[in-house]
Design a protein around this motif. Sequence first.
Motif, PDB file in Angstrom:
ATOM      1  N   PRO A  30       5.812 -14.245  -5.405  1.00 31.51           N
ATOM      2  CA  PRO A  30       5.858 -12.853  -4.954  1.00 31.51           C
ATOM      3  C   PRO A  30       7.228 -12.506  -4.363  1.00 31.51           C
ATOM      4  CG  PRO A  30       3.978 -14.029  -3.982  1.00 31.51           C
ATOM      5  CD  PRO A  30       4.832 -15.040  -4.665  1.00 31.51           C
ATOM      6  N   VAL A  31       7.653 -11.281  -4.614  1.00 36.39           N
ATOM      7  CA  VAL A  31       8.894 -10.759  -4.038  1.00 36.39           C
ATOM      8  C   VAL A  31       8.563  -9.434  -3.379  1.00 36.39           C
ATOM      9  CG1 VAL A  31      11.225  -9.919  -4.497  1.00 36.39           C
ATOM     10  CG2 VAL A  31      10.347 -11.912  -5.757  1.00 36.39           C
ATOM     11  N   GLY A  32       8.881  -9.305  -2.107  1.00 36.40           N
ATOM     12  CA  GLY A  32       8.645  -8.072  -1.373  1.00 36.40           C
ATOM     13  C   GLY A  32       7.269  -8.025  -0.732  1.00 36.40           C
ATOM     14  N   ARG A  33       7.181  -7.195   0.304  1.00 28.97           N
ATOM     15  CA  ARG A  33       5.928  -7.084   1.062  1.00 28.97           C
ATOM     16  C   ARG A  33       4.746  -6.656   0.201  1.00 28.97           C
ATOM     17  NH1 ARG A  33       7.969  -3.935   6.452  1.00 28.97           N
ATOM     18  NH2 ARG A  33       8.818  -5.752   7.518  1.00 28.97           N
ATOM     19  N   GLU A  34       4.959  -5.728  -0.719  1.00 27.28           N
ATOM     20  CA  GLU A  34       3.836  -5.232  -1.517  1.00 27.28           C
ATOM     21  C   GLU A  34       3.236  -6.351  -2.363  1.00 27.28           C
ATOM     22  OE1 GLU A  34       0.903  -2.801  -2.209  1.00 27.28           O
ATOM     23  OE2 GLU A  34       2.545  -2.297  -0.855  1.00 27.28           O
ATOM     24  N   GLN A  35       4.081  -7.158  -3.006  1.00 23.84           N
ATOM     25  CA  GLN A  35       3.563  -8.275  -3.802  1.00 23.84           C
ATOM     26  C   GLN A  35       2.916  -9.331  -2.907  1.00 23.84           C
ATOM     27  OE1 GLN A  35       6.321  -9.909  -6.656  1.00 23.84           O
ATOM     28  NE2 GLN A  35       6.757  -7.897  -7.552  1.00 23.84           N
ATOM     29  N   VAL A  36       3.461  -9.541  -1.724  1.00 29.37           N
ATOM     30  CA  VAL A  36       2.843 -10.473  -0.774  1.00 29.37           C
ATOM     31  C   VAL A  36       1.453  -9.978  -0.394  1.00 29.37           C
ATOM     32  CG1 VAL A  36       2.965 -11.314   1.620  1.00 29.37           C
ATOM     33  CG2 VAL A  36       4.977 -11.457   0.125  1.00 29.37           C
ATOM     34  N   LYS A  37       1.344  -8.700  -0.103  1.00 28.32           N
ATOM     35  CA  LYS A  37       0.046  -8.121   0.265  1.00 28.32           C
ATOM     36  C   LYS A  37      -0.959  -8.276  -0.888  1.00 28.32           C
ATOM     37  CE  LYS A  37       0.021  -3.743   1.130  1.00 28.32           C
ATOM     38  NZ  LYS A  37       0.096  -2.404   1.722  1.00 28.32           N
ATOM     39  N   GLU A  38      -0.527  -8.022  -2.113  1.00 28.07           N
ATOM     40  CA  GLU A  38      -1.409  -8.192  -3.276  1.00 28.07           C
ATOM     41  C   GLU A  38      -1.828  -9.648  -3.429  1.00 28.07           C
ATOM     42  OE1 GLU A  38       0.923  -6.605  -6.483  1.00 28.07           O
ATOM     43  OE2 GLU A  38       0.788  -4.550  -5.714  1.00 28.07           O
ATOM     44  N   PHE A  39      -0.880 -10.565  -3.260  1.00 27.65           N
ATOM     45  CA  PHE A  39      -1.175 -11.986  -3.345  1.00 27.65           C
ATOM     46  C   PHE A  39      -2.227 -12.381  -2.306  1.00 27.65           C
ATOM     47  CE2 PHE A  39      -0.472 -16.108  -1.394  1.00 27.65           C
ATOM     48  CZ  PHE A  39      -0.657 -16.953  -2.472  1.00 27.65           C
ATOM     49  N   LEU A  40      -2.014 -11.967  -1.052  1.00 24.22           N
ATOM     50  CA  LEU A  40      -2.937 -12.330   0.025  1.00 24.22           C
ATOM     51  C   LEU A  40      -4.319 -11.710  -0.171  1.00 24.22           C
ATOM     52  CD1 LEU A  40      -0.475 -12.086   3.047  1.00 24.22           C
ATOM     53  CD2 LEU A  40      -1.394 -14.178   1.996  1.00 24.22           C
ATOM     54  N   THR A  41      -4.364 -10.505  -0.698  1.00 27.81           N
ATOM     55  CA  THR A  41      -5.658  -9.872  -0.985  1.00 27.81           C
ATOM     56  C   THR A  41      -6.434 -10.709  -1.994  1.00 27.81           C
ATOM     57  OG1 THR A  41      -4.785  -7.681  -0.486  1.00 27.81           O
ATOM     58  CG2 THR A  41      -6.765  -7.783  -1.871  1.00 27.81           C
ATOM     59  N   ARG A  42      -5.781 -11.116  -3.088  1.00 26.42           N
ATOM     60  CA  ARG A  42      -6.436 -11.976  -4.097  1.00 26.42           C
ATOM     61  C   ARG A  42      -6.872 -13.294  -3.462  1.00 26.42           C
ATOM     62  NH1 ARG A  42      -1.921 -10.790  -6.851  1.00 26.42           N
ATOM     63  NH2 ARG A  42      -1.234 -12.952  -6.890  1.00 26.42           N
ATOM     64  N   LYS A  43      -5.980 -13.871  -2.681  1.00 25.77           N
ATOM     65  CA  LYS A  43      -6.253 -15.172  -2.055  1.00 25.77           C
ATOM     66  C   LYS A  43      -7.525 -15.124  -1.220  1.00 25.77           C
ATOM     67  CE  LYS A  43      -4.172 -18.233   1.443  1.00 25.77           C
ATOM     68  NZ  LYS A  43      -4.350 -19.505   0.743  1.00 25.77           N
ATOM     69  N   TRP A  44      -7.589 -14.167  -0.294  1.00 29.05           N
ATOM     70  CA  TRP A  44      -8.710 -14.150   0.635  1.00 29.05           C
ATOM     71  C   TRP A  44      -9.972 -13.542   0.043  1.00 29.05           C
ATOM     72  CZ3 TRP A  44      -4.408 -12.718   4.403  1.00 29.05           C
ATOM     73  CH2 TRP A  44      -3.849 -13.890   4.923  1.00 29.05           C
ATOM     74  N   ASN A  45      -9.893 -12.928  -1.115  1.00 29.11           N
ATOM     75  CA  ASN A  45     -11.104 -12.505  -1.819  1.00 29.11           C
ATOM     76  C   ASN A  45     -11.805 -13.692  -2.463  1.00 29.11           C
ATOM     77  OD1 ASN A  45     -11.122  -9.791  -1.173  1.00 29.11           O
ATOM     78  ND2 ASN A  45      -9.906  -9.199  -2.950  1.00 29.11           N
ATOM     79  N   LYS A  46     -11.060 -14.750  -2.756  1.00 23.07           N
ATOM     80  CA  LYS A  46     -11.691 -15.923  -3.380  1.00 23.07           C
ATOM     81  C   LYS A  46     -11.810 -17.113  -2.438  1.00 23.07           C
ATOM     82  CE  LYS A  46      -7.525 -17.687  -5.564  1.00 23.07           C
ATOM     83  NZ  LYS A  46      -6.854 -18.088  -6.759  1.00 23.07           N
ATOM     84  N   GLU A  47     -10.984 -17.181  -1.391  1.00 23.19           N
ATOM     85  CA  GLU A  47     -11.048 -18.270  -0.416  1.00 23.19           C
ATOM     86  C   GLU A  47     -11.850 -17.788   0.796  1.00 23.19           C
ATOM     87  OE1 GLU A  47      -6.986 -19.455   0.299  1.00 23.19           O
ATOM     88  OE2 GLU A  47      -6.887 -20.537  -1.599  1.00 23.19           O
ATOM     89  N   LEU A  48     -13.144 -18.034   0.755  1.00 26.88           N
ATOM     90  CA  LEU A  48     -14.065 -17.524   1.773  1.00 26.88           C
ATOM     91  C   LEU A  48     -14.138 -18.479   2.967  1.00 26.88           C
ATOM     92  CD1 LEU A  48     -16.856 -16.496  -0.752  1.00 26.88           C
ATOM     93  CD2 LEU A  48     -14.926 -15.120   0.078  1.00 26.88           C
TER      94      LEU A  48
END
Length: 155
Positions: free
Chosen positions: A51-69
């Motif tokens: 990821p590059v930039g805050r927006e991509q980081v936010k998207e990455f983290l959203t995906r991450k925590w939607n699957k890592e419960l």
Amino acid sequence: MEIKLPVPPFTLETAKQKIRMAEDAWNTRDPEKVSLVYTPDTIWRNRAEFPVGREQVKEFLTRKWNKELDYRLIKELWAFSENRIAVRFAYECRDDSGNWQRSYGNENWEFNEQGFMMRRFASINDLPIKASERKFFWDLGRRPDDHPSLSDLGL
């Protein structure tokens, strides 16, 4: 100009403070909140994602925590210098089928003069575990101050 304390150059005390603040933020599992500690043009490597930039980081983290419960994370200082901190970490989570894993890794962080993270390079390994092998027990959110550290847990 906004400042994100503590700022470099780091001391042992301020490096540990920065790490605990990062751990606390990640344990909120709030992508918006977490993304705000990074520079707008931050550069990451996280496994095979870049990821590059805050927006991509936010998207990455959203995906991450939607699957890592039931995500629970502990970070610990490895080393530091003027504007860099090396961290080792472990986290436990489960997937939507109830399978638990513990992920271990190292992160290298670089900060700007205002205390925002410019670069985050993470190397991570995953280990499937049984629920009975879990070591991170606290209510979701901030790890209690009296919970054992990674070193205390032998990790």
